[in-house]
Write an enzyme that holds these catalytic residues in place. Structure first.
Site: not given
Length: 160
Positions: A17, A41, A90, A129
């Site tokens: 990040h 989440k 990514r 994460s």
């Protein structure tokens, strides 16, 4: 670009990040980093804790502002007259997800919001994460993925 926005849950903020934020901050006069509350989440850290971690690790980048936000990001962007969302990519799986968000934001904003994709550097291609939280849970090595300040926070959280 005068104003751009980079958003995420940042639970926790990773070096991946940080790398995207540093690169994005060079593309605009001001970069708003929005720490989001994503109702889908379950987070390890509260919204306030995540914002504080983001502010701390980004304190040396002068042209950013860190905010916390709950709600539709397109509404906030309209409020601050921001036309550009920065998103990091990514791998291919990110692209599919991010592309759907980009089209959604473009549609919701009636063509006002554009998404700018920045590919991750090779060393952060597989950093997420969720992987970091899993490593921390089992006392894995974190220094390749997290800032020292964040490592202390996540280790403390798992000790509690």
């Amino acid at each position: 670009m005068k104003l751009a926005l980079y958003s995420g849950t940042f639970d926790p903020i990773t070096k991946g990040h940080i790398e995207i934020i540093k690169r994005a901050s060079k593309m605009c006069d001001k970069l708003v980093v929005a720490v989001l509350n994503n109702s889908s989440k379950k987070t390890l850290f509260t919204l306030e804790e995540r914002k504080e971690m983001v502010e701390t690790v980004l304190k040396d980048i002068k042209n950013i502002e860190v905010i916390e936000y709950t709600g539709l990001l397109a509404n906030y962007m309209k409020e601050i007259d921001c036309k550009y969302i920065i998103r990091g990519l990514r791998a291919v799986i990110d692209y599919e997800y991010e592309l759907s968000l980009a089209y959604g934001n473009y549609d919701i904003s009636e063509g006002e919001i554009e998404t700018v994709f920045i590919p991750s550097s090779k060393e952060y291609l597989y950093v997420s994460s969720s992987i970091v939280r899993e490593l921390a849970l089992y006392n894995g090595k974190l220094d390749n993925y997290l800032d020292d300040y964040v490592i202390k926070k996540i280790k403390k959280r798992f000790e509690e």
